[in-house]
Design a protein around this motif. Structure first.
Motif, PDB file in Angstrom:
ATOM      1  N   SER A   1       1.079  -1.267   0.113  1.00 49.73           N
ATOM      2  CA  SER A   1       0.095   0.145   0.018  1.00 49.73           C
ATOM      3  C   SER A   1       1.310   0.859  -0.323  1.00 49.73           C
ATOM      4  O   SER A   1       0.621   2.385  -0.634  1.00 49.73           O
ATOM      5  CB  SER A   1      -0.869   0.074   0.955  1.00 49.73           C
ATOM      6  N   THR A   2       1.978   1.170   1.211  1.00 51.12           N
ATOM      7  CA  THR A   2       2.795   2.621   1.025  1.00 51.12           C
ATOM      8  C   THR A   2       3.578   2.969  -0.649  1.00 51.12           C
ATOM      9  O   THR A   2       3.100   3.796  -0.899  1.00 51.12           O
ATOM     10  CB  THR A   2       3.831   2.061   1.283  1.00 51.12           C
ATOM     11  N   LEU A   3       3.700   1.124  -1.121  1.00 55.46           N
ATOM     12  CA  LEU A   3       4.570   1.619  -2.851  1.00 55.46           C
ATOM     13  C   LEU A   3       3.467   2.682  -3.504  1.00 55.46           C
ATOM     14  O   LEU A   3       3.530   2.786  -4.616  1.00 55.46           O
ATOM     15  CB  LEU A   3       5.477   0.139  -3.015  1.00 55.46           C
ATOM     16  N   ALA A   4       1.924   1.476  -3.316  1.00 53.33           N
ATOM     17  CA  ALA A   4       1.048   1.782  -4.539  1.00 53.33           C
ATOM     18  C   ALA A   4       0.547   3.449  -4.331  1.00 53.33           C
ATOM     19  O   ALA A   4       0.215   3.824  -5.290  1.00 53.33           O
ATOM     20  CB  ALA A   4      -0.472   0.961  -4.048  1.00 53.33           C
ATOM     21  N   LYS A   5       0.573   3.721  -2.747  1.00 52.13           N
ATOM     22  CA  LYS A   5       0.749   5.803  -3.543  1.00 52.13           C
ATOM     23  C   LYS A   5       1.263   6.460  -4.456  1.00 52.13           C
ATOM     24  O   LYS A   5       0.971   7.712  -3.903  1.00 52.13           O
ATOM     25  CB  LYS A   5       1.206   5.932  -2.100  1.00 52.13           C
ATOM     26  N   LEU A   6       2.835   5.734  -4.711  1.00 46.97           N
ATOM     27  CA  LEU A   6       3.589   6.081  -5.223  1.00 46.97           C
ATOM     28  C   LEU A   6       3.210   6.076  -6.910  1.00 46.97           C
ATOM     29  O   LEU A   6       3.985   6.787  -7.792  1.00 46.97           O
ATOM     30  CB  LEU A   6       4.747   5.870  -5.027  1.00 46.97           C
ATOM     31  N   TYR A   7       2.335   5.174  -7.264  1.00 51.10           N
ATOM     32  CA  TYR A   7       1.451   4.932  -8.878  1.00 51.10           C
ATOM     33  C   TYR A   7       0.765   5.286  -8.998  1.00 51.10           C
ATOM     34  O   TYR A   7      -0.749   5.834  -8.463  1.00 51.10           O
ATOM     35  CB  TYR A   7       1.722   3.611  -8.678  1.00 51.10           C
ATOM     36  N   PRO A   8       0.860   6.609 -10.371  1.00 48.84           N
ATOM     37  CA  PRO A   8      -0.398   7.319 -10.650  1.00 48.84           C
ATOM     38  C   PRO A   8      -1.372   5.948 -10.980  1.00 48.84           C
ATOM     39  O   PRO A   8      -1.491   5.200 -11.136  1.00 48.84           O
ATOM     40  CB  PRO A   8      -0.161   7.770 -11.919  1.00 48.84           C
ATOM     41  N   PHE A   9      -2.579   6.698 -10.294  1.00 52.38           N
ATOM     42  CA  PHE A   9      -3.690   5.176 -10.908  1.00 52.38           C
ATOM     43  C   PHE A   9      -3.786   4.070 -10.177  1.00 52.38           C
ATOM     44  O   PHE A   9      -4.561   3.363  -9.783  1.00 52.38           O
ATOM     45  CB  PHE A   9      -3.797   5.249 -12.190  1.00 52.38           C
ATOM     46  N   ALA A  10      -3.042   4.034  -8.926  1.00 46.82           N
ATOM     47  CA  ALA A  10      -3.253   2.925  -7.951  1.00 46.82           C
ATOM     48  C   ALA A  10      -3.002   2.546  -6.954  1.00 46.82           C
ATOM     49  O   ALA A  10      -3.248   1.499  -5.787  1.00 46.82           O
ATOM     50  CB  ALA A  10      -1.037   2.285  -8.018  1.00 46.82           C
ATOM     51  N   GLN A  11      -4.216   3.891  -6.527  1.00 45.05           N
ATOM     52  CA  GLN A  11      -4.145   3.872  -4.875  1.00 45.05           C
ATOM     53  C   GLN A  11      -5.727   3.281  -4.489  1.00 45.05           C
ATOM     54  O   GLN A  11      -6.019   2.690  -3.607  1.00 45.05           O
ATOM     55  CB  GLN A  11      -4.171   5.816  -4.632  1.00 45.05           C
ATOM     56  N   ASP A  12      -5.981   3.324  -5.507  1.00 41.19           N
ATOM     57  CA  ASP A  12      -7.715   2.488  -5.749  1.00 41.19           C
ATOM     58  C   ASP A  12      -8.057   1.510  -6.069  1.00 41.19           C
ATOM     59  O   ASP A  12      -8.938   1.026  -6.728  1.00 41.19           O
ATOM     60  CB  ASP A  12      -8.808   3.281  -6.080  1.00 41.19           C
ATOM     61  N   LYS A  13      -6.213   0.634  -6.631  1.00 46.27           N
ATOM     62  CA  LYS A  13      -6.338  -0.547  -7.097  1.00 46.27           C
ATOM     63  C   LYS A  13      -6.153  -2.208  -6.326  1.00 46.27           C
ATOM     64  O   LYS A  13      -5.689  -2.478  -6.335  1.00 46.27           O
ATOM     65  CB  LYS A  13      -5.894  -1.131  -8.073  1.00 46.27           C
ATOM     66  N   LEU A  14      -5.811  -1.203  -4.547  1.00 46.07           N
ATOM     67  CA  LEU A  14      -5.485  -2.425  -3.879  1.00 46.07           C
ATOM     68  C   LEU A  14      -6.286  -2.527  -2.557  1.00 46.07           C
ATOM     69  O   LEU A  14      -6.661  -1.840  -1.737  1.00 46.07           O
ATOM     70  CB  LEU A  14      -3.953  -1.954  -3.128  1.00 46.07           C
ATOM     71  N   PHE A  15      -6.687  -3.902  -2.275  1.00 44.05           N
ATOM     72  CA  PHE A  15      -7.345  -4.065  -1.668  1.00 44.05           C
ATOM     73  C   PHE A  15      -6.891  -4.992  -0.627  1.00 44.05           C
ATOM     74  O   PHE A  15      -6.471  -6.070  -1.100  1.00 44.05           O
ATOM     75  CB  PHE A  15      -8.890  -4.208  -2.177  1.00 44.05           C
ATOM     76  N   MET A  16      -7.557  -5.431   0.447  1.00 44.50           N
ATOM     77  CA  MET A  16      -7.753  -6.063   1.557  1.00 44.50           C
ATOM     78  C   MET A  16      -8.829  -6.705   2.788  1.00 44.50           C
ATOM     79  O   MET A  16      -9.469  -5.707   3.210  1.00 44.50           O
ATOM     80  CB  MET A  16      -6.126  -6.013   2.314  1.00 44.50           C
ATOM     81  N   VAL A  17      -9.033  -7.602   2.769  1.00 44.82           N
ATOM     82  CA  VAL A  17     -10.488  -7.993   3.399  1.00 44.82           C
ATOM     83  C   VAL A  17      -9.604  -9.804   4.405  1.00 44.82           C
ATOM     84  O   VAL A  17      -9.187 -10.291   3.937  1.00 44.82           O
ATOM     85  CB  VAL A  17     -12.009  -8.504   2.411  1.00 44.82           C
ATOM     86  N   GLU A  18     -10.231  -9.312   5.544  1.00 41.90           N
ATOM     87  CA  GLU A  18     -10.404 -10.484   6.693  1.00 41.90           C
ATOM     88  C   GLU A  18     -11.111 -11.398   6.696  1.00 41.90           C
ATOM     89  O   GLU A  18     -12.115 -10.235   7.427  1.00 41.90           O
ATOM     90  CB  GLU A  18      -8.945  -9.984   7.406  1.00 41.90           C
ATOM     91  N   ASP A  19     -11.168 -12.210   8.287  1.00 40.63           N
ATOM     92  CA  ASP A  19     -12.075 -12.802   8.471  1.00 40.63           C
ATOM     93  C   ASP A  19     -11.551 -13.668   8.802  1.00 40.63           C
ATOM     94  O   ASP A  19     -10.194 -14.173   9.023  1.00 40.63           O
ATOM     95  CB  ASP A  19     -13.322 -13.342   7.368  1.00 40.63           C
ATOM     96  N   ASP A  20     -12.150 -13.922  10.800  1.00 41.57           N
ATOM     97  CA  ASP A  20     -11.929 -14.991  11.921  1.00 41.57           C
ATOM     98  C   ASP A  20     -12.120 -16.239  11.347  1.00 41.57           C
ATOM     99  O   ASP A  20     -13.576 -16.236  11.429  1.00 41.57           O
ATOM    100  CB  ASP A  20     -12.529 -14.637  12.671  1.00 41.57           C
ATOM    101  N   ALA A  21     -11.651 -16.989  10.200  1.00 44.81           N
ATOM    102  CA  ALA A  21     -11.115 -18.115  10.097  1.00 44.81           C
ATOM    103  C   ALA A  21     -10.038 -19.062  10.405  1.00 44.81           C
ATOM    104  O   ALA A  21      -8.939 -18.311  10.295  1.00 44.81           O
ATOM    105  CB  ALA A  21     -12.113 -18.966   9.356  1.00 44.81           C
ATOM    106  N   GLY A  22     -10.077 -20.683  10.160  1.00 49.44           N
ATOM    107  CA  GLY A  22      -8.815 -20.551   9.729  1.00 49.44           C
ATOM    108  C   GLY A  22      -8.849 -21.049   8.294  1.00 49.44           C
ATOM    109  O   GLY A  22      -8.849 -19.737   7.776  1.00 49.44           O
ATOM    110  N   HIS A  23      -8.024 -22.148   7.701  1.00 45.66           N
ATOM    111  CA  HIS A  23      -7.766 -21.678   6.352  1.00 45.66           C
ATOM    112  C   HIS A  23      -8.655 -21.916   6.204  1.00 45.66           C
ATOM    113  O   HIS A  23      -8.651 -23.597   5.100  1.00 45.66           O
ATOM    114  CB  HIS A  23      -6.536 -23.438   6.160  1.00 45.66           C
ATOM    115  N   ALA A  24      -9.437 -21.339   5.610  1.00 50.56           N
ATOM    116  CA  ALA A  24     -10.732 -21.687   4.991  1.00 50.56           C
ATOM    117  C   ALA A  24     -11.756 -20.636   4.366  1.00 50.56           C
ATOM    118  O   ALA A  24     -10.905 -19.592   3.875  1.00 50.56           O
ATOM    119  CB  ALA A  24     -11.512 -21.908   6.195  1.00 50.56           C
ATOM    120  N   SER A  25     -12.740 -21.183   3.418  1.00 50.70           N
ATOM    121  CA  SER A  25     -13.155 -20.165   2.619  1.00 50.70           C
ATOM    122  C   SER A  25     -14.371 -19.677   3.530  1.00 50.70           C
ATOM    123  O   SER A  25     -15.111 -20.097   4.038  1.00 50.70           O
ATOM    124  CB  SER A  25     -13.376 -20.253   1.135  1.00 50.70           C
TER     125      SER A  25
END
Length: 543
Positions: A196-220
């Motif tokens: 994310s820190t590096l993405a801020k240096l790229y034109p048009f990249a600021q809104d292209k990197l995402f993360m989601v997490e949930d409480d679970a083990g190695h699972a969907s």
């Protein structure tokens, strides 16, 4: 494109089918294929059981990887090429917009999705699930994973999980994680922050990197799946509801492609072994030489990741056991890496002034049994030193096995070394040289010879090449050259620790037996041949 994780069913796994069919119901064309070693592409298929002889996907991946690496390739090459060819095929389909391609996968499928997203610019959006962390956090927790998750010298060259996302900037990526996964959540968070820190240096990249997490083990989880749907709907411009739908998953048999259920038994085909065997047959070794036509020892040291031990005496005595005609003294010294090398010194009552280093894959304690062939050598006047090399005996792996534990061998340890250019061969050869230095400096022997049994021939021959104070070498038992390993479909797993990546591009073990000349070398096929061993050693030491 959906990349399947480590399921023997491949893309037929109900977990994967749930995501695939949900994406289809939301309007996406989904191309799913079996990774090598899974589904209908089992490499070691047993028609009698309908299962893999190796026992599962991580073993299907890791067992042939030793052969691939010896010949200068890597399973990563094959898996990435599968993905590239899948994209090539999609580009031929009239219903596919090649400018709106996404790739996703979970676990081992996350590995494939991460690689493909990094190397193929046609991937507009990549969603990587239950894989991305960092090598530091992975090694602190679960440990090194199976073959395709390890690049040759990757860590050595500065490549970490974050780089697979950095290489995509400014294209869109989604990191999907769970808080109790064995792929460390701390590593996932740190990787996302770094990118994310590096993405801020790229034109048009600021809104292209995402993360989601949930409480679970190695699972969907539902939360993570709905984030995945929303990500692709947004980035591939196919809006719609993100709701995770209940799915009736087809039976695996309904999704069978080959008549027999396996490529290998349905049609004339190649597998990893046959392809690599053909590749190895075309290799013309280009071994660097000194002007005097001798092997370039410094080059081999670098290839195996050898560290020269410090020529100092750091010897610790821990006890003594008396036997008829000799005593066994117990010591440890230190390796070049700072770990211990425990060894036994079999000290004859009537010494002949000559010393033997004896390395055995079952460890030093197996050699200390009364009536052993070693006892006959000691009673003949030879001082015998038996170490536990790294990975053996008291220097064994402890409880660690890894996800590719085959016939008592942790292939994962080879793959950790692969990443940092440290081989078990290099470490063990350094251990042998360190012990030889102790024998010379602490016990004042000049006539020092060395014996190995079975798979320890490789580290001993390398040690003798690196250390001219070893005056003769005898190998006993199963001497497997690197070419033999590549050309034997079902090789003995014990030889996995003989792995030196890329070695056949430069040399094979027989050249080392010639390179130690004019010092003596001999081989005995049989084990337990005490008189024959003594005869060979006496021949070495004859004036």
């Amino acid at each position: 494109m959906y990349c399947s994780g480590h399921s023997a069913l491949g893309y037929r796994s109900p977990v994967y089918q749930h995501v695939i069919i949900n994406l289809v119901k939301k309007g996406f064309i989904v191309f799913a294929f079996d990774p090598v070693g899974q589904g209908e592409r089992i490499q070691y298929y047993d028609p009698n059981t309908g299962q893999s002889r190796m026992g599962g996907p991580t073993r299907e991946h890791s067992y042939p990887s030793v052969q691939l690496l010896l010949a200068g390739t890597n399973l990563v090459n094959y898996m990435v090429w599968d993905g590239i060819r899948a994209l090539d095929y999609l580009a031929t389909r009239p219903e596919v917009d090649i400018n709106r391609i996404g790739v996703t996968g979970r676990s081992g499928g996350g590995t494939q999705a991460a690689y493909l997203g990094a190397v193929d610019d046609r991937v507009k959006a990549a969603a990587i699930e239950n894989y991305l962390t960092s090598f530091a956090r992975l090694y602190e927790s679960k440990g090194p994973q199976d073959a395709e998750q390890n690049l040759t010298h990757g860590i050595l060259k500065g490549i970490d999980h974050a780089d697979l996302l950095i290489a995509r900037l400014p294209k869109a990526s989604l990191l999907i994680a769970t808080t109790n996964d064995f792929f460390s959540i701390q590593g996932a968070r740190e990787t996302f922050e770094q990118v994310s820190t590096l993405a801020k240096l790229y034109p048009f990249a600021q809104d292209k990197l995402f993360m989601v997490e949930d409480d679970a083990g190695h699972a969907s989880t539902r939360k993570n799946r709905e984030a995945l749907y929303a990500f692709f709907q947004s980035q591939l411009e196919l809006p719609g509801p993100v709701t995770d739908l209940e799915i009736t998953v087809p039976a695996a048999a309904e999704l069978r492609v080959c008549a027999s259920g396996q490529v290998s038994t349905s049609t004339p085909s190649e597998n990893l072994f046959s392809l690599n065997k053909k590749h190895a047959s075309t290799i013309q070794p280009t071994f660097p030489k000194h002007p005097l036509s001798l092997p370039d020892v410094s080059f081999i040291k670098e290839l195996v990741g050898f560290n020269q031990p410090l020529d100092t005496v750091n010897n610790v005595f821990t006890g003594r056991v008396a036997r008829k005609g000799y005593v066994i003294e117990k010591y440890f010294t230190y390796s070049s890496g700072g770990y211990l090398i425990p060894y036994l010194y079999f000290k004859p009552e009537l010494p002949n002034g000559k010393a033997l280093i004896y390395v055995h894959p079952e460890g030093k304690e197996s050699m200390a049994l009364p009536g052993s062939e070693l006892e006959r050598m000691v009673q003949s006047g030879y001082a015998v030193f038996c170490p536990d090399l790294i990975g053996i005996g008291e220097m064994g792996p402890g409880s660690y096995k890894g996800d590719a534990y085959i016939d008592g061998v942790s292939y994962n340890m080879c793959f950790m070394g692969l990443q940092i250019n440290k081989t078990v061969v290099g470490l063990r050869s350094s251990d042998i040289v360190a012990l030889r230095q102790v024998i010379t400096r602490a016990f004042l022997f000049d006539d020092i010879y060395a014996i190995s049994v079975d798979e320890l021939a490789s580290p001993l021959l390398h040690a003798a090449l690196f250390d001219e104070a070893i005056k003769g070498v005898l190998t006993i038992g199963d001497f497997a050259t690197y070419s033999t390993l590549v050309n034997t479909e079902y090789y003995d797993s014990r030889h996995a620790f003989s792995l030196v990546p890329n070695v056949l591009l430069y040399y094979d073990l027989p050249i080392l037996t010639r390179a130690i000349a004019p010092r003596k070398y001999a081989h005995l096929d049989g084990k337990g041949a005490g008189p024959a061993i003594l005869a060979k050693i006496k021949g070495f030491s004859a004036k």
